[in-house]
Enzyme design. Structure first.
Site, mmCIF file in Angstrom:
data_model
loop_
_atom_site.group_PDB
_atom_site.id
_atom_site.type_symbol
_atom_site.label_atom_id
_atom_site.label_comp_id
_atom_site.label_asym_id
_atom_site.label_seq_id
_atom_site.Cartn_x
_atom_site.Cartn_y
_atom_site.Cartn_z
ATOM 1 N N HIS A 120 -34.219 -35.202 34.361
ATOM 2 C CA HIS A 120 -32.869 -35.412 34.905
ATOM 3 C C HIS A 120 -32.659 -36.910 35.161
ATOM 4 O O HIS A 120 -33.584 -37.606 35.592
ATOM 5 C CB HIS A 120 -32.707 -34.623 36.204
ATOM 6 C CG HIS A 120 -31.288 -34.526 36.651
ATOM 7 N ND1 HIS A 120 -30.645 -35.572 37.248
ATOM 8 C CD2 HIS A 120 -30.381 -33.526 36.565
ATOM 9 C CE1 HIS A 120 -29.395 -35.218 37.518
ATOM 10 N NE2 HIS A 120 -29.208 -33.980 37.118
ATOM 11 N N GLU B 285 -26.631 -34.344 29.597
ATOM 12 C CA GLU B 285 -26.073 -34.697 30.900
ATOM 13 C C GLU B 285 -25.752 -36.184 30.957
ATOM 14 O O GLU B 285 -26.592 -36.977 31.402
ATOM 15 C CB GLU B 285 -27.090 -34.368 31.993
ATOM 16 C CG GLU B 285 -27.390 -32.893 32.127
ATOM 17 C CD GLU B 285 -27.382 -32.483 33.594
ATOM 18 O OE1 GLU B 285 -26.929 -31.389 33.872
ATOM 19 O OE2 GLU B 285 -27.790 -33.293 34.439
#
Ligand code: PGA
Length: 214
Positions: free
Chosen positions: A92, A141
């Protein structure tokens, strides 16, 4: 009909009481695969509550140690995680930015996950992000769209989907300001198999709307 994957990433939010309250509010889940990724401290209680309430929710972790069990103070390893979860988010952008996780460390994390039969949900920020070997689920993302309320445009997402399909990635998710209002625009794109939801997963009602609209 696609078999959609909806991932809730709670990040560093919720006490045990708040997590249980959220689960109490979740009901009538439709036929979509839901993966909930709470903080480590919540996993045990959340797992019990999911069983008690008979919720069709699978658990995931938000992070994993790059090392196997051993003298690594403060780390939670894959073998420990396997007692609670089947999935783990790796790479992430918040981990890369705030915790200096680099490609080498991320590859080690993927290896550890695989060793203990956990499925990595590997996040990429753009086409430049290095893809480790053997990851089946990739979440696109873009950092500039995370937590801003402004999701990426569909052209960017389609370009990344093409890029990932060319690299034989099986399952592709979109993440970054997914909301009840915009979720369908992403899940209806060919090649998108689901979404990764941060902010809007914290509230059970909003999350239920996302699931319903996806
Ligand atoms: P967001 O977070 O939905 O709040 O943009 C997504 C993520 O970072 O996983």
């Amino acid at each position: 009909m696609k078999n959609l994957l909806i991932v809730a990433n709670w990040k560093s939010h919720k006490t045990i009481a708040q997590a249980i309250e959220w689960l109490r509010q979740i009901s009538n889940l439709p036929e979509k695969k839901i993966i909930l990724c709470p903080s480590f401290t919540l996993l045990s209680e959340v797992k019990s509550a999911i069983t008690n309430y008979q919720l069709p929710i699978t658990l995931g972790a938000q992070n994993i140690s790059p090392y196997d069990e051993g003298s690594y103070t403060g780390e939670i390893n894959a073998k420990q995680l396997k007692e609670f979860v089947d999935y783990v988010i790796i790479g992430h952008s918040e981990r890369r930015t705030y915790f200096q996780e680099n490609e080498e460390m991320l590859s080690q994390k993927v290896e550890m996950a695989k060793k203990y039969n956990l499925t990595p949900i590997f996040c990429i920020q753009n086409e430049q992000t290095e893809l480790p070997n053997n990851v089946e689920i990739i979440a696109y993302e873009p950092p500039q769209n995370i937590g801003t309320g402004r999701a990426d445009n569909l052209e960017d997402v389609e370009r990344i989907v093409k890029f990932l399909k060319e690299r034989q990635i099986k399952t592709i998710l979109y993440g970054g300001s997914v909301s009840p209002a915009n979720v369908r625009s992403f899940t209806s794109l060919p090649g998108i198999d689901g979404v990764l939801v941060g902010t809007e997963s914290l509230d059970a009602d909003e999350f239920l709307k996302i699931i319903a609209n996806a």
